[in-house]
Write a protein that holds these residues in place. Sequence first.
Motif, PDB file in Angstrom:
ATOM      1  N   TYR A   5       0.845  -1.197   0.000  1.00 58.10           N
ATOM      2  CA  TYR A   5       0.000   0.000   0.000  1.00 58.10           C
ATOM      3  C   TYR A   5       0.880   1.246   0.000  1.00 58.10           C
ATOM      4  N   GLU A  22      -2.563   5.519   1.465  1.00 58.54           N
ATOM      5  CA  GLU A  22      -3.605   4.492   1.575  1.00 58.54           C
ATOM      6  C   GLU A  22      -3.620   3.884   2.970  1.00 58.54           C
ATOM      7  N   LYS A  69      -1.708  -5.508  -0.284  1.00 59.77           N
ATOM      8  CA  LYS A  69      -2.716  -4.808  -1.083  1.00 59.77           C
ATOM      9  C   LYS A  69      -3.365  -5.729  -2.109  1.00 59.77           C
TER      10      LYS A  69
END
Length: 791
Positions: free
Chosen positions: A193, A197, A239
Amino acid sequence: MKLDEQEEKLLRSVALQNAQAVLLARERAERELRDSNERITNILESISDAFIVLDRDWRFTYVNPQAEHMVRPLHRSRADLLGTNFWEGFPDLVGTPLEKNFRRAAADKVKVEFEIFYPPLNAWFHVRAYPGRDGLSIYFLDITTQKQAGEAVRESAERLHAMFNQAAVGISIALLDGRFVEINQKVSDILGYSIQELKQLTFFDVTHPDDLEKTRSNTSALLNRQTSEFSYEKRFVGKHGAIVWTLTTVTLLKDAAGKPQFFLGVIEDVTSRKRAERASRESEERFRAIVKATPECVKVVAPDGKLLAMNSAGCVMVEAGDDSDVVGQSVYDLIAPEFRQKFIEFNENVCRGNKGHVEFQIVGLKGTRRWMETHAVPMRDPSTGQTVQLAVTRDVTARKEADEKLRRSEEELRTLADSIPQLAWMANPDGHIFWYNHGWYEYTGTSLEQMQGWGWKAVHDPNVYPRVFEKWTESIRTGTPFEMEFPLRGADGVFRWFLTRVSPFRDAQGKITRWFGTNTNIDEQRQLLRSLSEARDHLEIGVQERTAELQAANESLRALSARLLKVQDDERRRLARELHDSVGQIMAALSMNLAVVQSQAHKLDTLGARAVQENAQLVQQASTEIRTLSHLLHPPLLEIAGLVSALRWYVDGFSERSNIKVDLELPSDFPRLPNDTELAIFRIVQECLTNIHRHSRSSTAAIRILQKGSRLLVQVQDNGRGIPQPKQLELMDSSRGGVGLGGIRERLRQLGGTLEITSNGGGTLVSATLEVIRDQDNVSNKDKEAGTLLR
């Protein structure tokens, strides 16, 4: 009224007393002034700040010791400064913020205060200037140490921030509800990420579902003060769904009052280690499966000969039902008596840390004898810590039997060698020949006694023998095969050429046991090769003659190409002149006629007047186009002002016509060059920019011209879609590559230059390199002509 003597004495006495009183008052005032000045001077002399006084003309009227000490590194003293002009004494301060502030204080009668860095002293100063009736009073305070301390604090903070962001482990700070507030780059790298985020998530959001309960339990224990920190292996979900194994350490951060405020987490990516551990387990399982399935005996033997482990293949070899029949027993009991002591010494040597191999015989539990070959290495037994023997043993009974068959077949080989058409012989490892076949004796007319040992020298050509002997002794020394062509004398006294090949025979240990050689008669083949060589020589002479003819034709073609380029340039010059002088004059005349018509446009109707106006605009546009086309065919600036001016004119016009921004980089002192060179460079740039406009879809282009000595480099680059590799190869092929690039390549060839094209998906770079030999008289004449024309 005349005073009497008594009154006159009285008046004189009063006057004298008054004069004495005035004198005493003046002396007292002067003394008080001197005392005040002394006190002020003592104060100014003893203060820690550097202090100076400047009069209205900016002359030094006072310099305290600290100010003198400050300028001493500049070799200036108080005596040197007093009475001198400040700006003349320190001209490097003219035009600086210090001058601006001093003049503002003097003009506006205001106090100024500022900081300034003075390079000659390598120091920072805090300056205060106070305006007075007669000038400025100025204090200088050295603040270099404070500045350096502040810089050190700033650098320390930057280093801490850099250490945080560049740490080899992931570091994060989260609120008590799990929301991330600070994250270093390593956390972003580990989880996939971005930092932005992650700041929208909590650490619960990226925790693997199977580790959520453990994470909540651990954070609860921290908040309840059951522990100060905890470390555990934890799985995160990246992610893109990848599982990331980490070693996570979490600490509770508190505020000054001891109240829990943040969680500090340190995570180390151990995914690779986890994979390695899993791979190691799988590897060990595979190893066990391989050992179990291998057809060779794998065993572990203790230093005292006790058998610690053996696979099923080994059990079969020793005729055991399974490993329980032999494990825990002495392996020495399985060794044939005549080899037992040898094996005991071998096992003890391996258990002392030396690897090795040995051949021996065993006697199985059912009495069967087998030849065995063992390769063993020392290994540490993890259960006892002692060094044991790990051995791989194979049954070589079949090989031993094959060796015996080989020995028997050797006799058959001799018989066979006697029947082959080649001369054959065998030698010991030292090169001593001990056997020849019948063919040898028949050809040479010699006997075994004559040829024994090194007797074969007698049948060699004395001129060739030294090379034969040197190469043969080298093969014996290195153990490499021998191959050579040389003559041997026959029984009839005639030398004939033979191809001799000698190969070594080796035993199981790789040691040479003997050499086997053959001599094949190649005399007829050599005679044939000699004939072929003579024919080849004649052919090469013919090829050289034809090559010379082709080179001459090629030179003629190049000369023709040069003439064609010259004709092309002359024709462009003629067309440009015709367009400019003839067509241009016609368009000018037409424009003047239209101007006359325009002056009478009020007599025409609306439609006629509009047509006249549009025709005038079209004539103006056509004149512009003709002028541009004329200049593009042969720019007059190239001859008048030179390459630099011509390129700038062309680049500006090209950018305007194509909406492509072009960056032109030229040396500031770029000289005039010979006519052919300047024209070639202009045409290269013109062709490249035209191709960029037509094919590249680039929004920008860059032109760089560099000169190093007599070499000139011209580069044109764009950021377009590039050229596919096959097309690049086609463009670089001198026989192909299109008309434009072909013309560029031919111009460069005439100037001793080269052309290179490199391209990828991000643009194309065309590089032309050429030799420049300046004709000083020609360039000087061009400069004079250009000056005359420009005037």
